[in-house]
Design an enzyme around this catalytic site. Structure first.
Site, PDB file in Angstrom:
ATOM      1  N   GLU A 188     -60.773  75.942 -48.593  1.00 12.56           N
ATOM      2  CA  GLU A 188     -60.027  75.836 -49.928  1.00 12.56           C
ATOM      3  C   GLU A 188     -58.843  76.636 -49.345  1.00 12.56           C
ATOM      4  O   GLU A 188     -58.802  77.952 -49.810  1.00 12.56           O
ATOM      5  CB  GLU A 188     -60.731  76.390 -50.936  1.00 12.56           C
ATOM      6  CG  GLU A 188     -60.157  76.236 -52.350  1.00 12.56           C
ATOM      7  CD  GLU A 188     -59.295  77.390 -53.024  1.00 12.56           C
ATOM      8  OE1 GLU A 188     -58.106  77.301 -52.801  1.00 12.56           O
ATOM      9  OE2 GLU A 188     -59.879  78.350 -53.590  1.00 12.56           O
ATOM     10  N   CYS A 223     -54.169  80.809 -55.711  1.00 14.75           N
ATOM     11  CA  CYS A 223     -54.142  79.803 -54.912  1.00 14.75           C
ATOM     12  C   CYS A 223     -53.723  78.667 -55.895  1.00 14.75           C
ATOM     13  O   CYS A 223     -53.473  77.577 -55.698  1.00 14.75           O
ATOM     14  CB  CYS A 223     -55.081  79.383 -54.112  1.00 14.75           C
ATOM     15  SG  CYS A 223     -56.611  79.377 -54.946  1.00 14.75           S
TER      16      CYS A 223
END
Length: 441
Positions: A188, A223
């Site tokens: 991720e 993120c």
């Protein structure tokens, strides 16, 4: 599958939900990562909610198997979710409690034996959390904590019999780990996350506030932070950019609603802004300068929340696209506008981006929603007037799409995808009474 974990994870969830312990972990987060009290407490709450969600038979249900009748009498196949065994977790600095806890628990739930490598700047947070788990009854042999820098962790992951590594962090490190481990990594990584505001304008104050939160909360060090905003012309006419500027101006170092940037220097951020402003038609909407009266060391970034406008046609040009879609892990976003006939260009821009993590389609116009959703791929996409890119809680999938290496977090689907593999066991027990040996083939 570790069904007995529900006992002490339930206790840990209850503990994290009590004010004194919640305050302790929020304090610990703030001592290691520059984020506001509200953001730190939000991280604690999501973690507590996750533990409470799995504080019962939900752990057992993660390993639910299925059966299929065979093609002859006595044969029956069983599909199982199976643990990998020795696994590693490499967690980032920006969510020093939530991300490592949710991934660590998922690994344990599915019966793996994890070694956890948190970011060295904030390993204190997970050290304290493991003490909490031990106090709640978890065996100290269930998890190893590795407090070190990257090269040491790489050596362990490559040389020890680690069957899977789950990595959350930068694309550069993710690609390096994938190469070193021959692909045995679930990632991720970066997210250059987009938000599209459709033609139906409404609730402008709310939408401008959410844009500010998505781009600048935690100083943009998420993120899932809003990296680029595509606004229909109608929103610009409604004063959206002015309201965003006004919201950004309320942020302050005093309450850490604006904070040091840990992975970029002030110079690198301002140099990036200057490069964007060289594009024809580009202009500075707000920010673009160093914070005043601060004592943040030069190795970090200290800038006001910044937004740079780039015309959509210029953004799409080959010579400009890469710089316009470079993720700055800080309080920085690119903004552009489009007309009704420009929707195809917005979709083109979204699909040319390399990472497809979060996205938002801010519109209650069903036709517009479908036009965008049918032609994009981001793994966590919010749609509707309240759509956002950040703030992912524990109650839905969070992770990229369009990448076979992608890892999710938080939900049963994410846990099973990342922390288990499929194993089929075929029972075949009955030999017919009239069986005779056939000719060899």
């Amino acid at each position: 599958m570790r069904s007995m974990f529900f006992i002490f994870f339930s206790q840990a969830g209850h503990a994290l939900s009590t004010p004194d312990i919640a305050d302790f972990f929020a304090d610990t987060i703030q001592k290691t990562v520059p984020k506001s009290r509200a953001q730190a407490m939000g991280e604690v709450k999501v973690t507590a909610d996750f533990l409470n969600n799995f504080g019962g038979d939900n752990v057992r249900f993660l390993a639910r198997s299925f059966g299929v009748p065979g093609d002859h009498y006595g044969q029956f196949s069983h599909g199982h979710r199976w643990p990998y065994g020795p696994v590693a977790i490499v967690a980032p600095f920006n969510f020093p409690l939530e991300i490592p806890v949710l991934q660590l628990m998922g690994a344990l739930f599915m019966g793996n034996r994890p070694v956890l490598k948190p970011a060295e700047k904030c390993a204190l947070v997970m050290e304290q959390f493991l003490h909490l788990l031990h106090d709640c009854g978890m065996d100290k042999k269930d998890v190893d904590l590795l407090n070190c820098q990257g090269p040491v962790a790489e050596k362990l992951i490559v040389e020890a019999p680690v069957r899977l590594t789950q990595f959350t962090g930068s694309s550069r490190v993710a690609e390096m780990l994938l190469e070193k481990t021959k692909g045995k990594v679930k990632i991720e990584d970066a997210g250059f996350d987009w938000k599209i505001l459709g033609p139906d304008v409404g609730n402008v104050d709310y939408v401008s506030w959410q844009c500010d939160q998505d781009a600048y909360a935690c100083a943009g060090q998420k993120c899932s932070a809003q990296s680029i905003l595509f606004a229909h012309d109608n929103w610009e006419k409604a004063g959206l950019f002015d309201k965003m500027q006004a919201n950004a101006a309320t942020r302050s170092l005093v309450d850490l609603s604006i904070a040091p940037v840990l992975t970029h220097t002030t110079k690198s951020i301002l140099d990036h802004a200057a490069r964007l402003l060289e594009i024809p038609g580009a202009k500075l909407l707000f920010g673009g300068k160093e914070l005043e009266n601060h004592s943040i060391p030069e190795v970090y970034g200290a800038v006001y929340p910044t937004a740079v406008y780039v015309p959509l046609q210029e953004l799409l040009k080959q010579e400009n696209f890469d710089v316009c879609t470079t993720e700055i892990f800080g309080p920085f976003q690119v903004c552009t506008t489009f007309k009704d006939e420009g929707i195809c260009h917005v979709i083109e821009a979204c699909e040319r981006m390399s990472h497809h993590l979060t996205a938002a389609v801010v519109s209650n116009d069903v036709d517009f929603q479908h036009a965008i959703l049918a032609n994009t791929v981001n793994g966590t996409t919010y749609a509707g007037r309240r759509a956002r890119t950040t703030g992912a809680p524990q109650n839905h999938w969070f992770g990229p799409a369009g990448d076979a290496r992608g890892a999710g977090i938080g939900t049963p689907e994410a846990i099973k995808l990342v922390w288990s593999c499929h194993r089929e066991i075929i029972m075949d027990t009955v030999i017919p009474a009239n069986w005779t040996q056939p000719k060899a083939t």
